[in-house]
Design a protein around this motif. Structure first.
Motif: not given
Length: 349
Positions: A84-89, A271-285
């Motif tokens: 994650l550290a390599v790909y993130g940078t 839906d189960l957790l009451g989260l908005d997918p638009l606010h959830v983190a991504n690391e490969g798009c």
């Protein structure tokens, strides 16, 4: 006539009150982080701090980025803190149109961390760096007392060289630009949450953690300077990234909700957790604003790469409501898409 910047005398237009404290939400990538950076950046003599920046004026242009990683758990389906550290940078460099050249690596290690785990993280860093064609050329290690950290924190700094035909920047969005997304959203954040909390659905998911510099290069080859903006929507998710870009470019963003690819498992978990997918983190798009004249060519180039096989058009840049993001819902109405407020999923990267 210019004067030297004095960091002692520098002040913020709207300083935080003395009794305010840093909250977890200040690291969310959302509204609180934006407010914190607006307070801190002027003290560094900068109007804003980007994920990466061009640091030379001649050709070729050199791009630099730095990032810290504190994810828990450190090992998760699809990756670990080392990769994650390599790909993130690498990805932050890529969003400026740069190919990675070298990385520095710094560890803050808590006393008591098993050496085998440290070796495992380091091997993952090395493997990810080789996959990106980048060298780890310098680094540092500090050890702190037990309880002073959470096992290991990793910081990477990257240097890259900008492709000759690349000029993406957060402020380059223009009305009429087509908005393209390289793939499904929400996989990283939901995978981390499921693994950490043992919610049972993580076995069906894996983080999208991966490098995007080859995808970026294919897009620049196809669209050249018609690729106006690129951003990887990590902390704060797609919603926060688009709001940041809308503010930087002084434009509006109009999305088509049904066009945004949300994997069924992510949608069900949200839906189960009451989260908005638009606010959830991504690391490969990545999300990009491109000139309509080259949009089809760029989209085709994205789909030719494994990282962009599911790329799709999700909206349009408009002159109306500058600084605001809206989406047309499945029932035909329109709603405002705000930045993430507070801390939705802590310790995700």
């Amino acid at each position: 006539m210019t004067t030297a910047f004095d960091p002692i005398a520098a002040t913020c237009p709207t300083p935080l009150a003395e009794n305010e404290r840093v909250l977890l939400g200040h690291g969310s990538g959302g509204q609180l982080m934006a407010e914190l950076l607006a307070d801190l950046a002027p003290r560094l003599g900068a109007p804003a701090i980007e994920d990466a920046a061009v640091v030379t004026t001649g050709a070729p242009q050199v791009v630099m980025s730095t990032d810290g990683f504190v994810v828990t758990p450190r090992f998760f389906p699809g990756g670990d803190i080392g990769s994650l550290a390599v790909y993130g940078t690498v990805n932050d460099l890529a969003m400026m149109g740069a190919v990675p050249v070298a990385l520095s690596l710094a560890y803050i290690v808590e006393e008591g961390l098993p050496l085998d785990e440290l070796r495992r993280v380091t091997s993952s860093v090395a493997q990810a760096a080789r996959a990106c064609g980048v060298r780890v050329v310098t680094g540092d290690t500090k050890v702190v007392g037990k309880g002073a950290a959470d096992g290991i924190y990793v910081t990477t700094t990257g240097i890259g060289v900008r492709l000759p035909d690349a000029a993406p920047a957060a402020a380059n969005g223009r009305p009429g630009d087509v908005i393209l997304l390289s793939g499904p959203i929400g996989l990283h954040g939901i995978t981390i949450l499921g693994t950490r909390e043992g919610l049972g659905f993580e076995s069906e998911l894996a983080s999208d953690c991966r490098p995007l510099h080859d995808l970026m290069a294919a897009m620049i080859t196809a669209g050249r300077r018609g690729v106006h903006v690129m951003r990887d929507p990590t902390r704060g998710g797609l919603a926060s990234a688009l709001n940041e870009l809308a503010a930087a470019s002084h434009i509006g963003v109009e999305l088509e909700e049904q066009a945004i690819p949300v994997p069924p498992q992510v949608a069900a978990a949200c839906d189960l957790l009451g989260l908005d997918p638009l606010h959830v983190a991504n690391e490969g798009c990545l999300v990009t604003f491109v000139d309509p004249a080259v949009a089809e060519a760029v989209l085709a180039a994205m789909r030719d790469r494994p990282e962009g096989a599911a790329a799709t058009r999700i909206g349009t840049v408009v002159a109306d409501h500058p600084g605001r993001v809206t989406t047309r819902t499945l029932v035909g109405s329109s709603r405002v898409v705000d930045m993430l407020v507070g801390e939705q999923l802590p310790r995700i990267c």
